[in-house]
Design a protein around this motif. Structure first.
Motif, PDB file in Angstrom:
ATOM      1  N   LEU A 125       7.774  14.888  -3.500  1.00 37.19           N
ATOM      2  CA  LEU A 125       7.772  16.322  -3.786  1.00 37.19           C
ATOM      3  C   LEU A 125       9.195  16.839  -3.860  1.00 37.19           C
ATOM      4  O   LEU A 125      10.046  16.434  -3.079  1.00 37.19           O
ATOM      5  CB  LEU A 125       7.036  17.081  -2.675  1.00 37.19           C
ATOM      6  N   THR A 126       9.438  17.740  -4.771  1.00 39.77           N
ATOM      7  CA  THR A 126      10.735  18.382  -4.858  1.00 39.77           C
ATOM      8  C   THR A 126      10.523  19.880  -5.018  1.00 39.77           C
ATOM      9  O   THR A 126       9.436  20.329  -5.387  1.00 39.77           O
ATOM     10  CB  THR A 126      11.579  17.813  -6.028  1.00 39.77           C
ATOM     11  N   PHE A 127      11.512  20.649  -4.685  1.00 41.69           N
ATOM     12  CA  PHE A 127      11.416  22.105  -4.775  1.00 41.69           C
ATOM     13  C   PHE A 127      12.813  22.690  -4.925  1.00 41.69           C
ATOM     14  O   PHE A 127      13.805  22.039  -4.624  1.00 41.69           O
ATOM     15  CB  PHE A 127      10.710  22.688  -3.545  1.00 41.69           C
ATOM     16  N   ASP A 128      12.857  23.904  -5.395  1.00 38.62           N
ATOM     17  CA  ASP A 128      14.123  24.616  -5.557  1.00 38.62           C
ATOM     18  C   ASP A 128      14.430  25.339  -4.251  1.00 38.62           C
ATOM     19  O   ASP A 128      13.784  26.314  -3.905  1.00 38.62           O
ATOM     20  CB  ASP A 128      14.006  25.618  -6.708  1.00 38.62           C
ATOM     21  N   TYR A 129      15.387  24.814  -3.484  1.00 37.22           N
ATOM     22  CA  TYR A 129      15.736  25.403  -2.194  1.00 37.22           C
ATOM     23  C   TYR A 129      16.971  26.298  -2.279  1.00 37.22           C
ATOM     24  O   TYR A 129      17.548  26.667  -1.268  1.00 37.22           O
ATOM     25  CB  TYR A 129      15.898  24.323  -1.126  1.00 37.22           C
ATOM     26  N   MET A 167       0.834  -1.179   0.000  1.00 31.50           N
ATOM     27  CA  MET A 167       0.000   0.000   0.000  1.00 31.50           C
ATOM     28  C   MET A 167       0.882   1.247   0.000  1.00 31.50           C
ATOM     29  O   MET A 167       1.795   1.373   0.800  1.00 31.50           O
ATOM     30  CB  MET A 167      -0.896  -0.001   1.225  1.00 31.50           C
ATOM     31  N   LYS A 168       0.630   2.158  -0.932  1.00 27.09           N
ATOM     32  CA  LYS A 168       1.401   3.398  -1.012  1.00 27.09           C
ATOM     33  C   LYS A 168       0.782   4.414  -0.055  1.00 27.09           C
ATOM     34  O   LYS A 168      -0.295   4.944  -0.305  1.00 27.09           O
ATOM     35  CB  LYS A 168       1.415   3.923  -2.439  1.00 27.09           C
ATOM     36  N   ASP A 169       1.481   4.668   1.049  1.00 27.59           N
ATOM     37  CA  ASP A 169       0.939   5.533   2.084  1.00 27.59           C
ATOM     38  C   ASP A 169       1.950   6.544   2.618  1.00 27.59           C
ATOM     39  O   ASP A 169       1.788   7.082   3.694  1.00 27.59           O
ATOM     40  CB  ASP A 169       0.409   4.685   3.240  1.00 27.59           C
ATOM     41  N   SER A 170       3.005   6.808   1.849  1.00 33.44           N
ATOM     42  CA  SER A 170       4.068   7.698   2.312  1.00 33.44           C
ATOM     43  C   SER A 170       4.310   8.822   1.319  1.00 33.44           C
ATOM     44  O   SER A 170       4.054   8.695   0.125  1.00 33.44           O
ATOM     45  CB  SER A 170       5.367   6.917   2.495  1.00 33.44           C
ATOM     46  N   ILE A 171       4.838   9.928   1.845  1.00 30.47           N
ATOM     47  CA  ILE A 171       5.244  11.078   1.032  1.00 30.47           C
ATOM     48  C   ILE A 171       6.728  11.310   1.284  1.00 30.47           C
ATOM     49  O   ILE A 171       7.182  11.252   2.421  1.00 30.47           O
ATOM     50  CB  ILE A 171       4.448  12.345   1.412  1.00 30.47           C
ATOM     51  N   LEU A 172       7.470  11.564   0.225  1.00 29.72           N
ATOM     52  CA  LEU A 172       8.911  11.802   0.329  1.00 29.72           C
ATOM     53  C   LEU A 172       9.223  13.206  -0.177  1.00 29.72           C
ATOM     54  O   LEU A 172       8.757  13.597  -1.248  1.00 29.72           O
ATOM     55  CB  LEU A 172       9.676  10.770  -0.509  1.00 29.72           C
ATOM     56  N   ILE A 173       9.994  13.957   0.599  1.00 28.62           N
ATOM     57  CA  ILE A 173      10.540  15.231   0.128  1.00 28.62           C
ATOM     58  C   ILE A 173      11.845  14.875  -0.575  1.00 28.62           C
ATOM     59  O   ILE A 173      12.783  14.385   0.040  1.00 28.62           O
ATOM     60  CB  ILE A 173      10.817  16.212   1.290  1.00 28.62           C
ATOM     61  N   LEU A 174      11.882  15.087  -1.872  1.00 28.78           N
ATOM     62  CA  LEU A 174      12.973  14.607  -2.716  1.00 28.78           C
ATOM     63  C   LEU A 174      13.841  15.760  -3.183  1.00 28.78           C
ATOM     64  O   LEU A 174      13.392  16.627  -3.923  1.00 28.78           O
ATOM     65  CB  LEU A 174      12.367  13.869  -3.914  1.00 28.78           C
ATOM     66  N   SER A 175      15.098  15.763  -2.740  1.00 24.58           N
ATOM     67  CA  SER A 175      16.010  16.827  -3.173  1.00 24.58           C
ATOM     68  C   SER A 175      16.592  16.528  -4.548  1.00 24.58           C
ATOM     69  O   SER A 175      17.038  17.422  -5.242  1.00 24.58           O
ATOM     70  CB  SER A 175      17.150  16.991  -2.168  1.00 24.58           C
ATOM     71  N   GLY A 176      16.627  15.275  -4.917  1.00 24.12           N
ATOM     72  CA  GLY A 176      17.278  14.873  -6.153  1.00 24.12           C
ATOM     73  C   GLY A 176      18.695  14.406  -5.908  1.00 24.12           C
ATOM     74  O   GLY A 176      19.343  13.881  -6.798  1.00 24.12           O
ATOM     75  N   GLY A 177      19.171  14.581  -4.676  1.00 27.29           N
ATOM     76  CA  GLY A 177      20.506  14.115  -4.304  1.00 27.29           C
ATOM     77  C   GLY A 177      20.524  12.613  -4.073  1.00 27.29           C
ATOM     78  O   GLY A 177      19.496  11.930  -4.104  1.00 27.29           O
ATOM     79  N   MET A 178      21.696  12.079  -3.830  1.00 30.47           N
ATOM     80  CA  MET A 178      21.889  10.647  -3.722  1.00 30.47           C
ATOM     81  C   MET A 178      21.060  10.027  -2.592  1.00 30.47           C
ATOM     82  O   MET A 178      20.464   8.956  -2.767  1.00 30.47           O
ATOM     83  CB  MET A 178      23.375  10.328  -3.504  1.00 30.47           C
ATOM     84  N   ASP A 179      20.978  10.666  -1.433  1.00 25.53           N
ATOM     85  CA  ASP A 179      20.251  10.084  -0.307  1.00 25.53           C
ATOM     86  C   ASP A 179      18.762   9.944  -0.584  1.00 25.53           C
ATOM     87  O   ASP A 179      18.173   8.886  -0.365  1.00 25.53           O
ATOM     88  CB  ASP A 179      20.460  10.912   0.960  1.00 25.53           C
ATOM     89  N   SER A 180      18.136  11.017  -1.054  1.00 25.73           N
ATOM     90  CA  SER A 180      16.688  10.944  -1.263  1.00 25.73           C
ATOM     91  C   SER A 180      16.318  10.090  -2.470  1.00 25.73           C
ATOM     92  O   SER A 180      15.289   9.409  -2.456  1.00 25.73           O
ATOM     93  CB  SER A 180      16.072  12.341  -1.375  1.00 25.73           C
TER      94      SER A 180
END
Length: 48
Positions: free
Chosen positions: A29-33, A1-14
């Motif tokens: 979700l990703t954003f320009d920080y 079951m897909k029940d999680s949200i990930l804040i994705l930087s695009g870097g290796m860890d995320s």
């Protein structure tokens, strides 16, 4: 079951976390920080 949200930087860890838990992540979700490498990371964070 897909029940999680990930804040994705695009870097290796995320991106690794996205891959490892892809069966559970409903939304990433990703954003320009303001980092110098956002112009490279954000396109890699897009999931098709």
């Amino acid at each position: 079951m897909k029940d999680s949200i990930l804040i994705l930087s695009g870097g290796m860890d995320s991106v690794t976390m996205l891959y490892q838990f892809k069966e559970k992540i409903a939304l990433a979700l990703t954003f320009d920080y303001g980092s110098n490498h956002n112009h490279k990371e954000i396109p890699f964070a897009i999931y098709h």
